[in-house]
Design an enzyme around this catalytic site. Sequence first.
Site, PDB file in Angstrom:
ATOM      1  N   SER A 130       0.814  -1.226   0.000  1.00  0.00           N
ATOM      2  CA  SER A 130       0.000   0.000   0.000  1.00  0.00           C
ATOM      3  C   SER A 130       0.844   1.271   0.000  1.00  0.00           C
ATOM      4  O   SER A 130       0.290   2.374   0.117  1.00  0.00           O
ATOM      5  CB  SER A 130      -0.920   0.018   1.220  1.00  0.00           C
ATOM      6  OG  SER A 130      -1.849  -1.025   1.105  1.00  0.00           O
TER       7      SER A 130
ATOM      8  N   CYS B  17     -17.184 -11.598  14.007  1.00  0.00           N
ATOM      9  CA  CYS B  17     -18.402 -10.907  13.563  1.00  0.00           C
ATOM     10  C   CYS B  17     -19.678 -11.714  13.853  1.00  0.00           C
ATOM     11  O   CYS B  17     -20.685 -11.160  14.299  1.00  0.00           O
ATOM     12  CB  CYS B  17     -18.299 -10.601  12.074  1.00  0.00           C
ATOM     13  SG  CYS B  17     -17.457 -11.869  11.125  1.00  0.00           S
TER      14      CYS B  17
ATOM     15  N   GLN C  50     -23.022 -16.031   5.890  1.00  0.00           N
ATOM     16  CA  GLN C  50     -22.047 -14.955   6.029  1.00  0.00           C
ATOM     17  C   GLN C  50     -21.627 -14.380   4.671  1.00  0.00           C
ATOM     18  O   GLN C  50     -21.306 -15.117   3.738  1.00  0.00           O
ATOM     19  CB  GLN C  50     -20.814 -15.466   6.787  1.00  0.00           C
ATOM     20  CG  GLN C  50     -21.148 -15.904   8.208  1.00  0.00           C
ATOM     21  CD  GLN C  50     -19.956 -16.391   9.020  1.00  0.00           C
ATOM     22  OE1 GLN C  50     -20.064 -17.401   9.702  1.00  0.00           O
ATOM     23  NE2 GLN C  50     -18.826 -15.701   8.969  1.00  0.00           N
TER      24      GLN C  50
ATOM     25  N   ARG D 269     -20.760 -19.611   3.920  1.00  0.00           N
ATOM     26  CA  ARG D 269     -20.488 -18.407   3.129  1.00  0.00           C
ATOM     27  C   ARG D 269     -21.514 -18.324   2.008  1.00  0.00           C
ATOM     28  O   ARG D 269     -21.739 -19.325   1.302  1.00  0.00           O
ATOM     29  CB  ARG D 269     -19.075 -18.480   2.535  1.00  0.00           C
ATOM     30  CG  ARG D 269     -18.626 -17.196   1.874  1.00  0.00           C
ATOM     31  CD  ARG D 269     -18.322 -16.095   2.858  1.00  0.00           C
ATOM     32  NE  ARG D 269     -17.164 -16.413   3.681  1.00  0.00           N
ATOM     33  CZ  ARG D 269     -16.821 -15.703   4.766  1.00  0.00           C
ATOM     34  NH1 ARG D 269     -17.531 -14.655   5.155  1.00  0.00           N
ATOM     35  NH2 ARG D 269     -15.773 -16.064   5.473  1.00  0.00           N
TER      36      ARG D 269
ATOM     37  N   HIS E  95     -24.101 -10.263   7.646  1.00  0.00           N
ATOM     38  CA  HIS E  95     -24.238 -11.678   7.973  1.00  0.00           C
ATOM     39  C   HIS E  95     -25.650 -11.899   8.528  1.00  0.00           C
ATOM     40  O   HIS E  95     -26.163 -11.059   9.285  1.00  0.00           O
ATOM     41  CB  HIS E  95     -23.247 -12.092   9.070  1.00  0.00           C
ATOM     42  CG  HIS E  95     -21.805 -12.081   8.650  1.00  0.00           C
ATOM     43  ND1 HIS E  95     -21.378 -11.836   7.364  1.00  0.00           N
ATOM     44  CD2 HIS E  95     -20.690 -12.324   9.381  1.00  0.00           C
ATOM     45  CE1 HIS E  95     -20.057 -11.926   7.322  1.00  0.00           C
ATOM     46  NE2 HIS E  95     -19.610 -12.215   8.538  1.00  0.00           N
TER      47      HIS E  95
HETATM   48  P1  NAP Z   1      -8.611  -7.217   3.835  1.00  0.00           P
HETATM   49  O1  NAP Z   1      -9.681  -6.423   3.186  1.00  0.00           O
HETATM   50  O2  NAP Z   1      -7.942  -8.279   3.071  1.00  0.00           O
HETATM   51  O3  NAP Z   1      -7.503  -6.185   4.391  1.00  0.00           O
HETATM   52  C1  NAP Z   1      -6.349  -6.614   5.046  1.00  0.00           C
HETATM   53  C2  NAP Z   1      -5.601  -5.412   5.591  1.00  0.00           C
HETATM   54  O4  NAP Z   1      -4.469  -5.853   6.336  1.00  0.00           O
HETATM   55  C3  NAP Z   1      -5.064  -4.508   4.489  1.00  0.00           C
HETATM   56  O5  NAP Z   1      -5.034  -3.179   4.950  1.00  0.00           O
HETATM   57  C4  NAP Z   1      -3.652  -5.051   4.325  1.00  0.00           C
HETATM   58  O6  NAP Z   1      -2.767  -4.109   3.784  1.00  0.00           O
HETATM   59  C5  NAP Z   1      -3.304  -5.309   5.776  1.00  0.00           C
HETATM   60  N1  NAP Z   1      -2.188  -6.243   5.915  1.00  0.00           N
HETATM   61  C6  NAP Z   1      -2.136  -7.528   5.509  1.00  0.00           C
HETATM   62  N2  NAP Z   1      -0.943  -8.070   5.807  1.00  0.00           N
HETATM   63  C7  NAP Z   1      -0.227  -7.100   6.404  1.00  0.00           C
HETATM   64  C8  NAP Z   1       1.079  -7.029   6.929  1.00  0.00           C
HETATM   65  N3  NAP Z   1       1.903  -8.081   6.900  1.00  0.00           N
HETATM   66  N4  NAP Z   1       1.501  -5.867   7.473  1.00  0.00           N
HETATM   67  C9  NAP Z   1       0.684  -4.794   7.506  1.00  0.00           C
HETATM   68  N5  NAP Z   1      -0.566  -4.796   7.017  1.00  0.00           N
HETATM   69  C10 NAP Z   1      -1.020  -5.929   6.485  1.00  0.00           C
HETATM   70  O7  NAP Z   1      -9.142  -7.917   5.135  1.00  0.00           O
HETATM   71  P2  NAP Z   1     -10.270  -7.426   6.165  1.00  0.00           P
HETATM   72  O8  NAP Z   1     -11.558  -8.023   5.810  1.00  0.00           O
HETATM   73  O9  NAP Z   1     -10.191  -5.954   6.323  1.00  0.00           O
HETATM   74  O10 NAP Z   1      -9.811  -8.162   7.482  1.00  0.00           O
HETATM   75  C11 NAP Z   1      -8.592  -7.910   8.105  1.00  0.00           C
HETATM   76  C12 NAP Z   1      -8.500  -8.720   9.376  1.00  0.00           C
HETATM   77  O11 NAP Z   1      -9.453  -8.231  10.312  1.00  0.00           O
HETATM   78  C13 NAP Z   1      -8.837 -10.207   9.219  1.00  0.00           C
HETATM   79  O12 NAP Z   1      -7.722 -10.924   8.801  1.00  0.00           O
HETATM   80  C14 NAP Z   1      -9.306 -10.576  10.584  1.00  0.00           C
HETATM   81  O13 NAP Z   1      -8.246 -10.935  11.424  1.00  0.00           O
HETATM   82  C15 NAP Z   1      -9.958  -9.305  11.064  1.00  0.00           C
HETATM   83  N6  NAP Z   1     -11.412  -9.355  10.875  1.00  0.00           N
HETATM   84  C16 NAP Z   1     -12.153  -9.471  11.953  1.00  0.00           C
HETATM   85  C17 NAP Z   1     -13.506  -9.519  11.861  1.00  0.00           C
HETATM   86  C18 NAP Z   1     -14.330  -9.680  13.072  1.00  0.00           C
HETATM   87  O14 NAP Z   1     -15.162 -10.493  13.038  1.00  0.00           O
HETATM   88  N7  NAP Z   1     -14.144  -8.955  14.110  1.00  0.00           N
HETATM   89  C19 NAP Z   1     -14.134  -9.466  10.636  1.00  0.00           C
HETATM   90  C20 NAP Z   1     -13.363  -9.355   9.503  1.00  0.00           C
HETATM   91  C21 NAP Z   1     -11.981  -9.297   9.659  1.00  0.00           C
HETATM   92  P3  NAP Z   1      -2.491  -4.071   2.178  1.00  0.00           P
HETATM   93  O15 NAP Z   1      -3.674  -3.395   1.562  1.00  0.00           O
HETATM   94  O16 NAP Z   1      -1.235  -3.258   2.112  1.00  0.00           O
HETATM   95  O17 NAP Z   1      -2.324  -5.475   1.727  1.00  0.00           O
HETATM   96  C1  3JM Z   2     -12.199 -12.957  10.125  1.00  0.00           C
HETATM   97  O1  3JM Z   2      -4.965 -14.287   9.980  1.00  0.00           O
HETATM   98  C2  3JM Z   2      -5.889 -14.429   9.185  1.00  0.00           C
HETATM   99  O2  3JM Z   2      -5.768 -15.057   8.133  1.00  0.00           O
HETATM  100  C3  3JM Z   2      -7.200 -13.793   9.554  1.00  0.00           C
HETATM  101  C4  3JM Z   2      -8.361 -14.623   9.232  1.00  0.00           C
HETATM  102  C5  3JM Z   2      -9.674 -13.987   9.611  1.00  0.00           C
HETATM  103  C6  3JM Z   2     -10.145 -13.922  10.924  1.00  0.00           C
HETATM  104  C7  3JM Z   2      -9.265 -14.317  12.059  1.00  0.00           C
HETATM  105  O3  3JM Z   2      -9.137 -15.504  12.348  1.00  0.00           O
HETATM  106  O4  3JM Z   2      -8.709 -13.400  12.678  1.00  0.00           O
HETATM  107  C8  3JM Z   2     -10.476 -13.497   8.578  1.00  0.00           C
HETATM  108  C9  3JM Z   2     -11.718 -12.993   8.839  1.00  0.00           C
HETATM  109  C10 3JM Z   2     -11.418 -13.426  11.176  1.00  0.00           C
HETATM  110  C11 3JM Z   2     -11.973 -13.386  12.541  1.00  0.00           C
HETATM  111  O5  3JM Z   2     -12.680 -12.419  12.846  1.00  0.00           O
HETATM  112  O6  3JM Z   2     -11.808 -14.328  13.316  1.00  0.00           O
END
Ligand code: NAP
Ligand code: 3JM
Length: 337
Positions: free
Chosen positions: A45, A133, A160, A239, A246
Amino acid sequence: MTTKKTAYTVAVVGATGAVGTEMIQVLEERGFPVGELIPLASARSEGNEVTFRDQDIPVKVLESDSFKGVDLALFSAGASVSLEFGPIAVKAGAIVVDNSSAWRMDPSVPLVVPEVNALALDTHQGLIANPNCSTIQMVVALKPLHDAVKIKRIVVTTFQSVSGTGKEAMEELAEQSRKLLSFGEVQTEVYPHQIAFNCLPHIDEFLPSGYTKEEMKMVHETQKIFGDASIQVTATTVRVPVFVCHAESVNIETEGKLSANEARALLSVAPGVQVYDDPSRNLYPLPIDVVGTDDVFVGRVREDASIPHGLNLWIVADNLRKGAALNAVQIAEVLFR
Ligand code: NAP
Ligand code: 3JM
């Protein structure tokens, strides 16, 4: 205790992602007292910008020294990033609200949904976990029922949306849909099967038990948030080709008796819940209506005639807002206001 300031330095880790983008929007919408916003992401990014309060702010690459002077760090960049950088941020003096599964089941880390267990925040040691979520929207709706008649067992099936997987999955659903409607070849990269016009009974990895990790998150997180390991939970997570929101079909068995009318009355005054339940007008919560909103919507409330004390409910919420970004910002509001 958090020292009170008039404005805070807030880092968003994963600022370019589906959840991070929503976090920045929610911080702005709710007037969170942000002095400086620091958007962090991967080297991919570099050169990108995010918009906050009409300002374009350059995204910085996440590094060990990214957290100097940061008061609050909201993490949503996956579990491995949280495992590595969460403790670094806490050591630098930041309070971390982590959206990943990395720290949720750590006994020293509070797992919080403010409407349900805000008191758990009292014992935090710098790191607070945001639940999955699917767990969040379920416990917000079940809390008033659990308080009234004690839930013994939960059987849940989720529907979801692809935004729960991230921005690439949203692009995959759009692209596959376009291709299929124009008789093109479908490519599958994010999911193991075509997601457009399909349903996949598979979220996160399979475990030797046959359940997926996503299903077991719902079991363990629900017990931790309710502070009751005796609640039996069994989940099937699916999914579906929906972009955002969801939905969940939830069956509960309770100790005490609760009629559907009594349940609707309790739900209608519960914080963060809205009841949409009028079958005579075809009224029930739908993802297309709930997207972009903050509440958890409940409909199809029915008594389960197959057991003495049981209810069925249909629960829908915006997974990027209450399921992730909004819940994280609400946690920060409790801590910083
Ligand atoms: P996403 O759209 O794929 O976005 C991932 C984000 O993480 C992007 O900003 C990416 O940056 C950044 N990233 C990935 N690897 C990185 C690294 N090594 N160093 C720094 N930044 C990094 O995914 P998302 O849906 O937003 O979800 C992100 C995470 O949030 C999930 O993996 C999960 O753990 C968590 N999440 C939680 C919930 C919940 O239920 N509470 C729901 C959804 C997600 P770039 O754009 O530069 O690649
Ligand atoms: C929601 O580390 C990962 O690949 C993140 C996978 C992920 C997660 C997680 O396990 O943190 C994607 C989407 C979640 C979550 O909320 O548990």
